[in-house]
Design an enzyme around this catalytic site. Structure first.
Site, PDB file in Angstrom:
ATOM      1  CD  GLU A 326      -2.609  -1.131   2.672  1.00  0.00           C
ATOM      2  OE1 GLU A 326      -3.688  -1.739   2.734  1.00  0.00           O
ATOM      3  OE2 GLU A 326      -2.078  -0.580   3.660  1.00  0.00           O
ATOM      4  N   PRO A 327       1.667   1.499  -1.012  1.00  0.00           N
ATOM      5  CG  PRO A 327       2.788   1.522  -3.064  1.00  0.00           C
ATOM      6  CD  PRO A 327       1.849   0.697  -2.231  1.00  0.00           C
ATOM      7  N   GLY A 328       1.896   5.024  -0.576  1.00  0.00           N
ATOM      8  CA  GLY A 328       1.230   6.300  -0.845  1.00  0.00           C
ATOM      9  C   GLY A 328       2.289   7.326  -1.196  1.00  0.00           C
ATOM     10  NE  ARG A 329       5.954   9.061   3.499  1.00  0.00           N
ATOM     11  CZ  ARG A 329       5.519   9.874   4.439  1.00  0.00           C
ATOM     12  NH1 ARG A 329       5.875  11.131   4.421  1.00  0.00           N
ATOM     13  NH2 ARG A 329       4.741   9.426   5.410  1.00  0.00           N
ATOM     14  NE  ARG A 380       4.652  14.452   5.978  1.00  0.00           N
ATOM     15  CZ  ARG A 380       5.976  14.408   5.953  1.00  0.00           C
ATOM     16  NH1 ARG A 380       6.673  15.343   5.329  1.00  0.00           N
ATOM     17  NH2 ARG A 380       6.639  13.442   6.533  1.00  0.00           N
ATOM     18  CB  CYS A 411      -2.230  33.732  14.205  1.00  0.00           C
ATOM     19  SG  CYS A 411      -2.839  34.987  13.095  1.00  0.00           S
ATOM     20  CD  GLU A 412      -0.647  28.096  16.257  1.00  0.00           C
ATOM     21  OE1 GLU A 412       0.337  27.771  16.947  1.00  0.00           O
ATOM     22  OE2 GLU A 412      -1.812  28.134  16.678  1.00  0.00           O
ATOM     23  CE1 TYR A 441      -0.622  10.093   4.257  1.00  0.00           C
ATOM     24  CE2 TYR A 441       1.656   9.972   3.480  1.00  0.00           C
ATOM     25  CZ  TYR A 441       0.451   9.355   3.770  1.00  0.00           C
ATOM     26  OH  TYR A 441       0.305   8.002   3.590  1.00  0.00           O
TER      27      TYR A 441
HETATM   28  N1  PLP Z   1      -1.343   1.714   4.645  1.00  0.00           N
HETATM   29  C1  PLP Z   1      -1.712   2.098   5.872  1.00  0.00           C
HETATM   30  C2  PLP Z   1      -2.562   1.189   6.674  1.00  0.00           C
HETATM   31  C3  PLP Z   1      -1.324   3.338   6.388  1.00  0.00           C
HETATM   32  O1  PLP Z   1      -1.711   3.714   7.600  1.00  0.00           O
HETATM   33  C4  PLP Z   1      -0.536   4.190   5.574  1.00  0.00           C
HETATM   34  C5  PLP Z   1      -0.092   5.513   6.059  1.00  0.00           C
HETATM   35  O2  PLP Z   1      -0.300   5.949   7.118  1.00  0.00           O
HETATM   36  C6  PLP Z   1      -0.176   3.755   4.294  1.00  0.00           C
HETATM   37  C7  PLP Z   1      -0.585   2.512   3.859  1.00  0.00           C
HETATM   38  C8  PLP Z   1       0.648   4.607   3.367  1.00  0.00           C
HETATM   39  O3  PLP Z   1       1.881   4.931   3.904  1.00  0.00           O
HETATM   40  P1  PLP Z   1       2.943   5.694   2.986  1.00  0.00           P
HETATM   41  O4  PLP Z   1       2.260   6.854   2.417  1.00  0.00           O
HETATM   42  O5  PLP Z   1       4.024   6.080   3.947  1.00  0.00           O
HETATM   43  O6  PLP Z   1       3.391   4.721   1.951  1.00  0.00           O
END
Ligand code: PLP
Length: 487
Positions: A326-329, A380, A411-412, A441
């Site tokens: 499950e890559p996102g970043r 972040r 304002c922080e 993110y």
């Molecule tokens: N899968 C799960 C369950 C997550 O909680 C996250 C991120 O928090 C991801 C995948 C994606 O992580 P990343 O964006 O670091 O690859």
């Protein structure tokens, strides 16, 4: 210390040899500097983007997104081909999601991981087939579970025993079976170059694999969940899931987690006479935010993980489950930079670090460069102390490097976009700054703090820039305000 190096700078930050040059690892495919020193993407200059879309602005390379998505899919498919026929890559929508991105994901043969009814709604709007969706979340509502079942999602990743019961009851009341994976906490925590392994977890996600938890017989919560899932007629137990952290560079943590889950899977399959056909090893692959970050190519990680899965399954004598990740970043993070306009700048004098040998009264300059966004478009740095980088995007400069802090307009005092970066000393109001690595993110966590309108997102492909999410307007800011008449 070189001439321009500041004692206030963190150890990892070097004075760049050329302040006007882009560090390729930080930027998307197609991003360059033109002869005038402007940052360009597919030949479109920063000033033209500002002119057409305004600032702050998220600028995303569609080409780069697609090629990173494909790179993950191809690398993992190749590494796991002989083990389980390939890998299902679920893009983690939480990192950045809109209809266009959901479509690119589907086009490139990836699936989509969602974690709320809202993310399911975007997926539905984009026409992603339900069978290619996963639903996560540690606190899914009944409405979200029902919606997932309405959409026939490929998998609901169950996070707790009571959620398992709710999914079973809801599925049963609908006369259907829910495809379920169980999210386990294997006690492996990885961060950048290190990982730690602990038996016990103190966090909200997942079912503990430690064997001293809730049940009278001393079963772990993870085993209790397997036993319960097997007993429910309305649950189809697809397999196990774990996610060990984020911004991870080395494969060791993923490998250890895979070993632990496969060991548990083998034990459960034998004890309960079942076969769990799938195993999800989560996301978390790191990217370069600054020049000192050293992400590995997806193929390196895929091969290291495949070697461990292959060997562990052979040792345990089990058929390898179909692996998913499950890559996102790692897909979206580096595709995007945020374009800001500079406003006020000021220089403050700061005491040297405690360990300096200078006398007490010696102070050093730090330049504060304010931009027209801030923590509302990139939370972040405030949330995680995350480091970023920045470059002057509207021109070249021959001014000396100066240790700078790019800050927002909120304002922080903690409203920091880039904590430490060397920028040309002549950066001034009206200049454009670009901050790379903001695809993941940032927009997803954006807010309206101080009633700032959230920026739009522009996608660039083949030399054409188009809005995929428009920026908010003042009207948007007011349209949920019920007005004086209703007070
Ligand atoms: N899968 C799960 C369950 C997550 O909680 C996250 C991120 O928090 C991801 C995948 C994606 O992580 P990343 O964006 O670091 O690859």
């Amino acid at each position: 210390m070189t001439t321009h190096e500041s004692p206030l700078a963190p150890e990892w930050l070097a004075v760049p040899e050329d302040l006007n040059a882009l560090q390729p690892l930080l930027w998307a495919e197609g991003v360059q500097k033109n002869d005038a020193g402007e940052v360009t993407i597919d030949g479109i200059a920063a000033s033209a983007l500002k002119e057409q879309f305004g600032t702050p602005l998220f600028v995303m390379s569609e080409t780069d997104f697609r090629s990173r998505a494909r790179a993950f899919k191809d690398a993992f498919d190749a590494a796991f081909a002989d083990i389980c026929g390939g890998v299902d890559v679920y893009y983690a929508g939480k990192s950045f999601l809109c209809t266009a991105v959901a479509q690119w994901v589907a086009d490139e043969g990836l699936r989509l991981d969602t974690c709320s009814g809202g993310e399911l709604a975007v997926a539905a709007h984009a026409g992603v087939p339900g069978s290619h969706l996963g639903l996560h979340g540690n606190n899914k509502s009944d409405a979200e579970i029902n919606r997932a079942l309405d959409m026939n999602v490929g998998r609901i990743v169950v996070d707790s025993l009571d959620e398992l019961e709710r999914v079973a009851i809801i599925a049963s009341s609908r006369g259907t079976r829910a495809n379920v994976m169980l999210r386990l906490t294997p006690g492996v925590h990885a961060h950048t170059h290190e990982f730690i392994a602990t038996a016990h977890e103190d966090q909200k996600f997942g079912l503990s694999m430690a064997g001293d938890t809730t049940d009278e017989e001393g079963l772990s919560a993870a085993e209790e969940a397997v036993a319960a899932a097997v007993a429910y007629d309305s649950i189809e137990l697809l397999g196990l899931h774990c996610h060990i952290g984020s911004q991870i560079f080395e494969p060791d943590g993923f490998a250890l987690a895979a070993q632990k889950l496969l060991g548990f899977q083998a034990a459960m399959q034998q004890k309960y006479s079942i076969v769990m056909p799938e195993l999800d090893l989560g996301g978390g692959y790191g990217i370069a935010y600054t020049p000192v970050d050293t992400p590995r190519p997806p193929a390196d990680i895929a091969q290291a993980m495949a070697a461990v899965v292959r060997a562990t399954c052979a040792e345990l004598g089990i058929t390898a489950p179909r692996i998913s990740i499950e890559p996102g970043r790692a897909i979206v993070g580096s595709t995007t930079f945020t374009l800001y306009e500079t406003g006020t700048t000021k220089t403050v004098r700061v005491d040297g670090p405690a360990d300096t040998e200078e006398p007490d009264n010696v102070t050093y300059p730090r330049r504060y460069v304010s931009v027209d966004g801030g923590m509302s478009d990139n939370a972040r740095p405030v949330l995680y102390d995350a480091d970023y980088s920045a470059i002057l995007a509207s021109r070249n400069s021959s001014a000396a490097p100066q240790l700078s802090r790019v800050v927002g307009k909120h304002c922080e005092s903690g409203d920091i976009v880039v904590r430490d970066v060397y920028l040309p000393a002549d950066v001034a109001a009206g200049d454009l700054l670009a901050v790379p690595g903001t695809g993941a993110y940032c927009w997803a966590l954006s807010s309206n703090y101080n009633y700032l309108a959230r920026p739009g997102v522009v996608a660039v492909r083949d030399g054409v820039a188009r809005l995929i999410v428009r920026g908010e307007t003042e009207e948007d800011l007011l349209n949920r305000d019920m007005g004086v008449a209703n007070v």
